[in-house]
Design a protein around this motif. Structure first.
Motif, PDB file in Angstrom:
ATOM      1  N   MET A 127       0.807  -0.925   0.107  1.00 45.95           N
ATOM      2  CA  MET A 127      -0.015  -0.047  -0.136  1.00 45.95           C
ATOM      3  C   MET A 127       0.799   1.234  -0.040  1.00 45.95           C
ATOM      4  SD  MET A 127      -2.388   1.231   2.910  1.00 45.95           S
ATOM      5  CE  MET A 127      -3.016   2.950   3.181  1.00 45.95           C
ATOM      6  N   ALA A 128       1.250   1.775  -1.189  1.00 44.81           N
ATOM      7  CA  ALA A 128       1.914   2.849  -1.399  1.00 44.81           C
ATOM      8  C   ALA A 128       1.519   3.715  -2.344  1.00 44.81           C
ATOM      9  CB  ALA A 128       3.478   2.462  -1.356  1.00 44.81           C
ATOM     10  N   ASN A 129       2.062   5.035  -2.385  1.00 41.56           N
ATOM     11  CA  ASN A 129       2.008   6.010  -3.500  1.00 41.56           C
ATOM     12  C   ASN A 129       3.223   6.428  -3.994  1.00 41.56           C
ATOM     13  OD1 ASN A 129       1.608   6.673  -0.667  1.00 41.56           O
ATOM     14  ND2 ASN A 129       0.356   8.388  -1.157  1.00 41.56           N
ATOM     15  N   VAL A 130       4.211   5.887  -4.308  1.00 44.81           N
ATOM     16  CA  VAL A 130       5.446   6.209  -4.806  1.00 44.81           C
ATOM     17  C   VAL A 130       6.178   4.844  -5.634  1.00 44.81           C
ATOM     18  CG1 VAL A 130       6.574   6.067  -2.886  1.00 44.81           C
ATOM     19  CG2 VAL A 130       7.535   7.680  -4.474  1.00 44.81           C
ATOM     20  N   SER A 131       6.621   5.508  -6.735  1.00 45.12           N
ATOM     21  CA  SER A 131       7.428   4.706  -7.505  1.00 45.12           C
ATOM     22  C   SER A 131       8.479   5.755  -8.113  1.00 45.12           C
ATOM     23  CB  SER A 131       7.108   3.835  -8.528  1.00 45.12           C
ATOM     24  OG  SER A 131       8.031   3.241  -9.395  1.00 45.12           O
ATOM     25  N   TYR A 132       9.544   6.162  -7.419  1.00 46.34           N
ATOM     26  CA  TYR A 132      10.204   7.267  -8.143  1.00 46.34           C
ATOM     27  C   TYR A 132      11.754   7.167  -8.262  1.00 46.34           C
ATOM     28  CZ  TYR A 132      11.120  12.322  -7.613  1.00 46.34           C
ATOM     29  OH  TYR A 132      11.594  13.625  -8.042  1.00 46.34           O
ATOM     30  N   ASN A 133      12.076   7.930  -9.161  1.00 45.09           N
ATOM     31  CA  ASN A 133      13.649   7.805  -9.387  1.00 45.09           C
ATOM     32  C   ASN A 133      14.309   9.172  -8.831  1.00 45.09           C
ATOM     33  OD1 ASN A 133      16.043   6.809 -10.310  1.00 45.09           O
ATOM     34  ND2 ASN A 133      15.499   6.840 -12.400  1.00 45.09           N
ATOM     35  N   THR A 134      15.574   9.295  -8.814  1.00 48.20           N
ATOM     36  CA  THR A 134      16.272  10.324  -8.477  1.00 48.20           C
ATOM     37  C   THR A 134      17.081  10.976  -9.796  1.00 48.20           C
ATOM     38  OG1 THR A 134      18.166   9.265  -7.943  1.00 48.20           O
ATOM     39  CG2 THR A 134      16.737   9.633  -6.081  1.00 48.20           C
ATOM     40  N   THR A 135      17.354  12.351  -9.656  1.00 44.70           N
ATOM     41  CA  THR A 135      17.766  12.940 -10.822  1.00 44.70           C
ATOM     42  C   THR A 135      19.113  12.442 -11.013  1.00 44.70           C
ATOM     43  OG1 THR A 135      18.234  14.786  -9.555  1.00 44.70           O
ATOM     44  CG2 THR A 135      16.165  14.830 -10.823  1.00 44.70           C
ATOM     45  N   ASP A 136      19.881  11.784 -10.156  1.00 42.56           N
ATOM     46  CA  ASP A 136      21.295  11.282 -10.264  1.00 42.56           C
ATOM     47  C   ASP A 136      21.245  10.043 -11.347  1.00 42.56           C
ATOM     48  OD1 ASP A 136      20.281   9.479  -8.757  1.00 42.56           O
ATOM     49  OD2 ASP A 136      21.650   9.634  -7.077  1.00 42.56           O
ATOM     50  N   GLY A 137      20.247   9.512 -11.733  1.00 40.19           N
ATOM     51  CA  GLY A 137      20.131   8.554 -12.583  1.00 40.19           C
ATOM     52  C   GLY A 137      20.379   7.006 -12.032  1.00 40.19           C
ATOM     53  N   TYR A 152      -4.300  -4.130  -0.262  1.00 39.61           N
ATOM     54  CA  TYR A 152      -3.992  -3.940   1.158  1.00 39.61           C
ATOM     55  C   TYR A 152      -4.989  -3.913   2.159  1.00 39.61           C
ATOM     56  CZ  TYR A 152      -3.034  -2.172   5.606  1.00 39.61           C
ATOM     57  OH  TYR A 152      -2.896  -2.011   7.057  1.00 39.61           O
ATOM     58  N   ASN A 153      -6.054  -3.196   1.901  1.00 36.67           N
ATOM     59  CA  ASN A 153      -7.175  -3.162   2.775  1.00 36.67           C
ATOM     60  C   ASN A 153      -8.006  -4.722   2.726  1.00 36.67           C
ATOM     61  OD1 ASN A 153      -7.061  -0.578   3.051  1.00 36.67           O
ATOM     62  ND2 ASN A 153      -8.424  -0.179   1.332  1.00 36.67           N
ATOM     63  N   THR A 154      -8.092  -5.441   1.578  1.00 36.54           N
ATOM     64  CA  THR A 154      -8.692  -6.692   1.914  1.00 36.54           C
ATOM     65  C   THR A 154      -7.820  -7.742   2.423  1.00 36.54           C
ATOM     66  OG1 THR A 154      -9.619  -6.350  -0.601  1.00 36.54           O
ATOM     67  CG2 THR A 154      -9.371  -8.493   0.472  1.00 36.54           C
ATOM     68  N   SER A 155      -6.467  -7.508   2.471  1.00 38.48           N
ATOM     69  CA  SER A 155      -5.586  -8.718   3.206  1.00 38.48           C
ATOM     70  C   SER A 155      -5.993  -8.247   4.832  1.00 38.48           C
ATOM     71  CB  SER A 155      -4.118  -8.214   2.784  1.00 38.48           C
ATOM     72  OG  SER A 155      -3.730  -8.818   1.544  1.00 38.48           O
ATOM     73  N   VAL A 156      -5.964  -6.921   5.142  1.00 37.00           N
ATOM     74  CA  VAL A 156      -6.035  -6.791   6.352  1.00 37.00           C
ATOM     75  C   VAL A 156      -7.357  -6.995   7.065  1.00 37.00           C
ATOM     76  CG1 VAL A 156      -6.769  -4.142   6.418  1.00 37.00           C
ATOM     77  CG2 VAL A 156      -5.200  -4.821   8.186  1.00 37.00           C
ATOM     78  N   PHE A 157      -8.349  -6.789   6.447  1.00 42.66           N
ATOM     79  CA  PHE A 157      -9.698  -7.252   6.838  1.00 42.66           C
ATOM     80  C   PHE A 157     -10.068  -8.608   6.857  1.00 42.66           C
ATOM     81  CE2 PHE A 157     -11.329  -3.153   4.916  1.00 42.66           C
ATOM     82  CZ  PHE A 157     -11.062  -2.211   6.158  1.00 42.66           C
TER      83      PHE A 157
END
Length: 342
Positions: A1-11, A98-103
């Motif tokens: 459960m997350a809201n990021v897949s991110y890269n940095t500008t250093d490559g 995630y919600n389904t798993s925890v419930f």
């Protein structure tokens, strides 16, 4: 459960280096476990039906982790609108699983306690089996409803197609804080309290001494030990799940409190950004650990795995033997025909 897949500008390719191995391994292990649970006749207990839903969610989460890591590769030439759609669908399903798993884990703790306290476990299981489909349907619907607002907050990074970031509604910056705090309470704190209460009551119930002179003492003692082992496994699985998913709640609430996106956090403090970013693959480590716990500590699942492997190898041996006999028969036939022509 997350809201990021991110890269940095250093490559440095953080998403691919960190997320891809976890996602690929989790997908393989959970797919095997899911197949075993749904095909084994011995695993038809309501508990295993709920576990199969959890494993299915872990399969989807692992697949999404792979997709997240490949997003910048799959969508380098796409438009911003496609990037937005990619991120919204991806993260919505991630919240849903995630919600389904925890419930499901919460319902498992309640079912296990009620099964223990019932005088007739067979009758209790029968009653629970009749209600189980309704319970699972309610879990998925509730999980979907709780995940819907995330579609508003998730967006593609404005500069990098395929990288997802958290967004804020213009003029309503504190709406994120309210939503994520409510989600933390409803999908983390409350389920955790319920599981602790019901498993504590179940363990206390099992600790009641069985009188040696009682009728069927040995059978009762064996049932008690068997249920106790299952309780330990379920408590371990639930504990691992809640422990590893804790960092992501920490990360999203930091963003909501600060009113910043991941991109803004990175510009202000790269160490804090890295901590928030790493909360995503760390939380998804549960998709690797829990299947191993199921296979190692649940005797029914481990026995079903061995039976499936034995059956597969036996089938392969039979196919190999059949192929060898066919080749041998063909060779004899050719030899016989050659002798006949001579």
């Amino acid at each position: 459960m997350a809201n990021v897949s991110y890269n940095t500008t250093d490559g440095f390719p953080y998403p691919i280096i960190i997320s891809m191995p976890v996602g690929l391994t989790g997908l393989i292990i959970n797919s095997i476990l899911f197949y075993v649970i749904i095909t084994c006749k011995e695993l038809k207990d309501p508990i295993y039906t709920l576990i199969s839903n959890i494993v299915a969610c872990d399969c989807i989460s692992s697949l999404q982790l792979l997709t997240v890591s490949l997003g910048p590769i799959l969508l380098p030439c796409s438009s911003i609108s496609i990037g937005h759609l990619f991120c919204k669908i991806l993260i919505f399903i991630l919240y849903l699983t995630y919600n389904t798993s925890v419930f499901c884990l919460t319902v498992v703790s309640i079912i296990r306690y009620k099964t223990i306290v019932k005088t007739s476990q067979t009758r209790a299981k029968l009653r629970m089996s009749r209600q189980l489909n309704k319970i699972i349907a309610v879990i998925w619907i509730a999980s979907c409803i709780l995940a819907l607002p995330s579609l508003v907050f998730i967006e593609n990074h404005i500069y990098l197609i395929g990288y997802c970031d958290i967004g804020f509604i213009t003029g309503h910056k504190y709406f994120n804080l309210i939503y994520y705090l409510c989600m933390t309470v409803m999908t983390y704190i409350l389920p955790l309290i319920i599981m602790i209460v019901y498993y504590a009551r179940a363990i206390r119930r099992l600790s009641v001494y069985v009188t040696p002179g009682d009728n069927n003492y040995r059978r009762k003692q064996q049932d008690k030990e068997r249920i106790g082992t299952l309780i330990k496994m379920l408590v371990t699985v639930a504990g691992v799940f809640m422990f590893f998913t804790c960092p992501i709640f920490f990360a999203i609430n930091i963003l909501a409190i600060k009113g910043k996106t991941f991109y803004q956090i990175r510009l202000e403090s790269f160490p804090l950004f890295l901590i928030c970013f790493l909360s995503f693959p760390v939380s998804n480590m549960v998709s690797l650990i829990n299947p191993i716990l199921y296979m190692k500590y649940d005797k029914n699942i481990s026995r079903a795995m061995r039976q499936q492997l034995k059956l597969k190898f036996d089938n392969q041996d039979q196919q190999f033997s059949s192929a060898r006999k066919a080749i041998h028969s063909s060779a004899n036939s050719n030899t016989s025909n050659l002798s006949h022509h001579r």
